[in-house]
Structures are given as C-alpha cells and as structure tokens.
Design a protein around this motif. Structure first.
Motif, mmCIF file in Angstrom:
data_model
loop_
_atom_site.group_PDB
_atom_site.id
_atom_site.type_symbol
_atom_site.label_atom_id
_atom_site.label_comp_id
_atom_site.label_asym_id
_atom_site.label_seq_id
_atom_site.Cartn_x
_atom_site.Cartn_y
_atom_site.Cartn_z
ATOM 1 N N LEU A 52 21.269 13.695 11.304
ATOM 2 C CA LEU A 52 21.119 13.471 12.743
ATOM 3 C C LEU A 52 20.676 12.039 13.017
ATOM 4 O O LEU A 52 21.245 11.348 13.873
ATOM 5 C CB LEU A 52 20.108 14.445 13.335
ATOM 6 C CG LEU A 52 20.603 15.780 13.867
ATOM 7 C CD1 LEU A 52 19.448 16.564 14.468
ATOM 8 C CD2 LEU A 52 21.702 15.603 14.905
ATOM 9 N N LEU A 53 19.650 11.590 12.314
ATOM 10 C CA LEU A 53 19.164 10.224 12.538
ATOM 11 C C LEU A 53 20.222 9.194 12.186
ATOM 12 O O LEU A 53 20.375 8.178 12.879
ATOM 13 C CB LEU A 53 17.902 9.977 11.701
ATOM 14 C CG LEU A 53 16.656 10.763 12.103
ATOM 15 C CD1 LEU A 53 15.481 10.369 11.216
ATOM 16 C CD2 LEU A 53 16.303 10.528 13.577
ATOM 17 N N PRO A 58 21.994 4.724 15.585
ATOM 18 C CA PRO A 58 22.879 3.587 15.862
ATOM 19 C C PRO A 58 23.432 3.581 17.283
ATOM 20 O O PRO A 58 23.780 2.508 17.807
ATOM 21 C CB PRO A 58 24.000 3.762 14.833
ATOM 22 C CG PRO A 58 23.351 4.480 13.697
ATOM 23 C CD PRO A 58 22.411 5.435 14.351
ATOM 24 N N LEU A 59 23.503 4.742 17.942
ATOM 25 C CA LEU A 59 23.955 4.788 19.328
ATOM 26 C C LEU A 59 23.006 4.034 20.264
ATOM 27 O O LEU A 59 23.395 3.612 21.344
ATOM 28 C CB LEU A 59 24.076 6.242 19.803
ATOM 29 C CG LEU A 59 25.036 7.154 19.034
ATOM 30 C CD1 LEU A 59 24.974 8.570 19.583
ATOM 31 C CD2 LEU A 59 26.462 6.606 19.114
ATOM 32 N N TYR A 60 21.762 3.871 19.814
ATOM 33 C CA TYR A 60 20.743 3.187 20.616
ATOM 34 C C TYR A 60 20.382 1.830 20.012
ATOM 35 O O TYR A 60 19.341 1.252 20.328
ATOM 36 C CB TYR A 60 19.494 4.069 20.708
ATOM 37 C CG TYR A 60 19.762 5.417 21.331
ATOM 38 C CD1 TYR A 60 19.645 5.612 22.706
ATOM 39 C CD2 TYR A 60 20.164 6.498 20.547
ATOM 40 C CE1 TYR A 60 19.911 6.853 23.275
ATOM 41 C CE2 TYR A 60 20.438 7.736 21.110
ATOM 42 C CZ TYR A 60 20.312 7.899 22.471
ATOM 43 O OH TYR A 60 20.587 9.138 23.038
ATOM 44 N N GLY A 61 21.239 1.332 19.132
ATOM 45 C CA GLY A 61 21.009 0.015 18.540
ATOM 46 C C GLY A 61 19.967 -0.009 17.455
ATOM 47 O O GLY A 61 19.417 -1.066 17.135
ATOM 48 N N GLU A 62 19.688 1.150 16.845
ATOM 49 C CA GLU A 62 18.656 1.234 15.818
ATOM 50 C C GLU A 62 19.270 1.428 14.436
ATOM 51 O O GLU A 62 20.302 2.097 14.288
ATOM 52 C CB GLU A 62 17.709 2.405 16.107
ATOM 53 C CG GLU A 62 16.862 2.247 17.356
ATOM 54 C CD GLU A 62 15.703 1.288 17.154
ATOM 55 O OE1 GLU A 62 15.524 0.774 16.034
ATOM 56 O OE2 GLU A 62 14.959 1.056 18.122
ATOM 57 N N ASN A 63 18.608 0.882 13.440
ATOM 58 C CA ASN A 63 18.992 1.076 12.057
ATOM 59 C C ASN A 63 18.132 2.198 11.469
ATOM 60 O O ASN A 63 16.911 2.056 11.379
ATOM 61 C CB ASN A 63 18.771 -0.215 11.263
ATOM 62 C CG ASN A 63 19.124 -0.056 9.794
ATOM 63 O OD1 ASN A 63 19.576 0.998 9.350
ATOM 64 N ND2 ASN A 63 18.902 -1.121 9.029
ATOM 65 N N GLU A 76 8.868 6.221 13.617
ATOM 66 C CA GLU A 76 9.044 5.368 14.792
ATOM 67 C C GLU A 76 10.190 4.385 14.574
ATOM 68 O O GLU A 76 10.416 3.908 13.461
ATOM 69 C CB GLU A 76 7.755 4.583 15.073
ATOM 70 C CG GLU A 76 6.541 5.460 15.343
ATOM 71 C CD GLU A 76 5.260 4.661 15.430
ATOM 72 O OE1 GLU A 76 5.300 3.431 15.158
ATOM 73 O OE2 GLU A 76 4.210 5.243 15.765
ATOM 74 N N ALA A 77 10.904 4.095 15.660
ATOM 75 C CA ALA A 77 11.937 3.059 15.664
ATOM 76 C C ALA A 77 11.475 1.926 16.583
ATOM 77 O O ALA A 77 10.456 2.046 17.271
ATOM 78 C CB ALA A 77 13.268 3.635 16.142
ATOM 79 N N GLN A 78 12.228 0.830 16.626
ATOM 80 C CA GLN A 78 11.801 -0.340 17.386
ATOM 81 C C GLN A 78 12.144 -0.250 18.871
ATOM 82 O O GLN A 78 11.331 -0.603 19.722
ATOM 83 C CB GLN A 78 12.427 -1.612 16.807
ATOM 84 C CG GLN A 78 11.904 -1.975 15.426
ATOM 85 C CD GLN A 78 12.470 -3.300 14.931
ATOM 86 O OE1 GLN A 78 13.419 -3.833 15.484
ATOM 87 N NE2 GLN A 78 11.866 -3.831 13.875
ATOM 88 N N ALA A 94 15.147 14.639 19.771
ATOM 89 C CA ALA A 94 15.029 14.136 21.144
ATOM 90 C C ALA A 94 14.867 12.619 21.098
ATOM 91 O O ALA A 94 14.156 12.091 20.238
ATOM 92 C CB ALA A 94 13.838 14.773 21.849
ATOM 93 N N VAL A 95 15.517 11.921 22.030
ATOM 94 C CA VAL A 95 15.484 10.457 22.075
ATOM 95 C C VAL A 95 15.206 10.003 23.504
ATOM 96 O O VAL A 95 15.807 10.520 24.459
ATOM 97 C CB VAL A 95 16.820 9.848 21.603
ATOM 98 C CG1 VAL A 95 16.736 8.320 21.588
ATOM 99 C CG2 VAL A 95 17.204 10.368 20.224
#
Length: 219
Positions: A52-53, A58-63, A76-78, A94-95
């Motif tokens: 899932l992650l 990546p849809l939200y610009g996260e690695n 946690e992500a940035q 959930a995002v």
C-alpha cells in the motif's frame, strides 16, 4: 486536500517466504519485517501494508524509502501524514495534509469486560443502552473511534483509553479530553463485516474507500 482512505485485500497475496519475488516492490526495512513474522497471515498483512505504501505515497510526491519513525514509533513522511491499520483480510491506509489516524476491526463477539476496564466511564455507560448485535456493533464503533484518535496523535498505548471519551454529539463524533472538546474530526466507512474509522485534524474526507489491487509478478 481531503483525507483519503485506501484499502487492499491480502487474500490475493502469496506468502513472501514461499514466493520472495513479491518483496521486490517494497523497501529493505519492510522486507525484513515481513519475513520476521512466524505466521503466514501476519506476513501477508505486513506485506499488504508495505505494498500500500509503495503504491500510495508516490501519488503524493513521497518516497516510501524515506519514511522515518517518530519518537513514539509512528511512521512519518515529509509532505503528507499517513496511518496504517489491519484486521482480518484487510489493510487500510489513511492519508491527509494534517495528522491522521485510522483503525479497522473485524467484527466478532464483543470481548468480555473490555468496555468496563478500558473505556471512559461515559462511554461504558453509553454502551450499556445497547443490547445484542446492536451492542456488538456499537462496541466496535467506540473502539475504532478511540484507536483512530490515539493513532492520529501518535500517543498509541502511551495514552490510557480511559482518559478521553469519543461519543456522538450534535450529529458528529466528538472527542473530549481534560474537560474540553478537541478540534478533530471522525468519519466511518462502510465495509461489510468490519468497522472502519478515521480521525483527522482536517474536516474533509473522501466519500468512499479507494481499493488498491495488485498485478503480482509470475510466481
């Protein structure tokens, strides 16, 4: 940005120990965690969370490889906030732009004595007004409200569940703690056989669960 909720069904996933090719999409830390579990069902749930992650962040610009763990152990992500939960055959994530927590529970019999020992006095009293299946369903609603709140704050098991109350008020689910109503918001999602709740600092939620399916490599 509205809070989004994603879900996947682990029944379509093979066991990573028997078919290690399924691990190629997730990071090294998650691979080690998947393989550390003794039971195949637990390996599948952990793998489902990692997949899932790998698809969602990546849809939200996260690695996904850049995810770190806070002081209380919450990942946690940035650029976005996210939270994972699993139960039975399902894993959810959930995002949101602000702090968010989610909880999913497969509905079974109500665990004996849990409400009296772990719920706030007002919640336990509220639950006593229900009987039979209605009480069982209300128990799981209360439980997921509380779990999603402590997962949103990152306090997890550090915050005793008796120290705050999550109850309906004026057509909404309100969290009260230390004598005041908190500025957080709840949404429940309809998933047959399960209770799903999301707690967030944001007011806007996506209206439905977004299913994530996988085309796995040839095994």
């Amino acid at each position: 940005m509205a809070v989004d909720l994603y879900m996947t069904d682990i029944r379509t996933l093979p066991d990573a120990r028997a078919h290690p090719a399924v691990l190629h999409e997730i990071g090294s830390r998650r691979r080690q965690k998947v393989l550390s579990f003794v039971r195949a069902e637990d390996r599948k749930r952990c793998l489902g969370a990692g997949l899932l992650l790998a698809r969602i962040l990546p849809l939200y610009g996260e690695n996904p490889e850049a995810v770190v763990y806070g002081a209380a152990g919450k990942p946690e992500a940035q650029r976005v906030h996210f939270n994972l939960s699993h139960s039975g055959d399902l894993v959810i994530c959930a995002v949101g732009e602000k702090a968010v927590g989610c909880d999913i529970e497969k509905i079974a019999e109500e665990p004996e004595g849990v409400a009296e020992r772990f719920f706030h006095l007002e919640e336990a009293a509220y639950l006593r007004a229900f009987q039979g299946q209605a009480r069982t369903e209300m128990f799981y609603r209360l439980w997921t409200w509380k779990e999603s709140y402590v997962k949103m704050t990152g306090e997890g098991m550090f915050l005793p569940l008796q120290d705050f109350a999550a109850l309906p008020a004026d057509g909404q689910i309100r969290v009260r703690r230390g004598g005041r109503v908190l500025a957080c918001h709840m949404k429940e999602y309809s998933v047959p056989g399960y209770q799903v709740s999301v707690c967030a600092e944001e007011e806007t939620f996506s209206g439905c669960v977004k299913m994530v399916h996988y085309l796995l490599p040839s095994l």
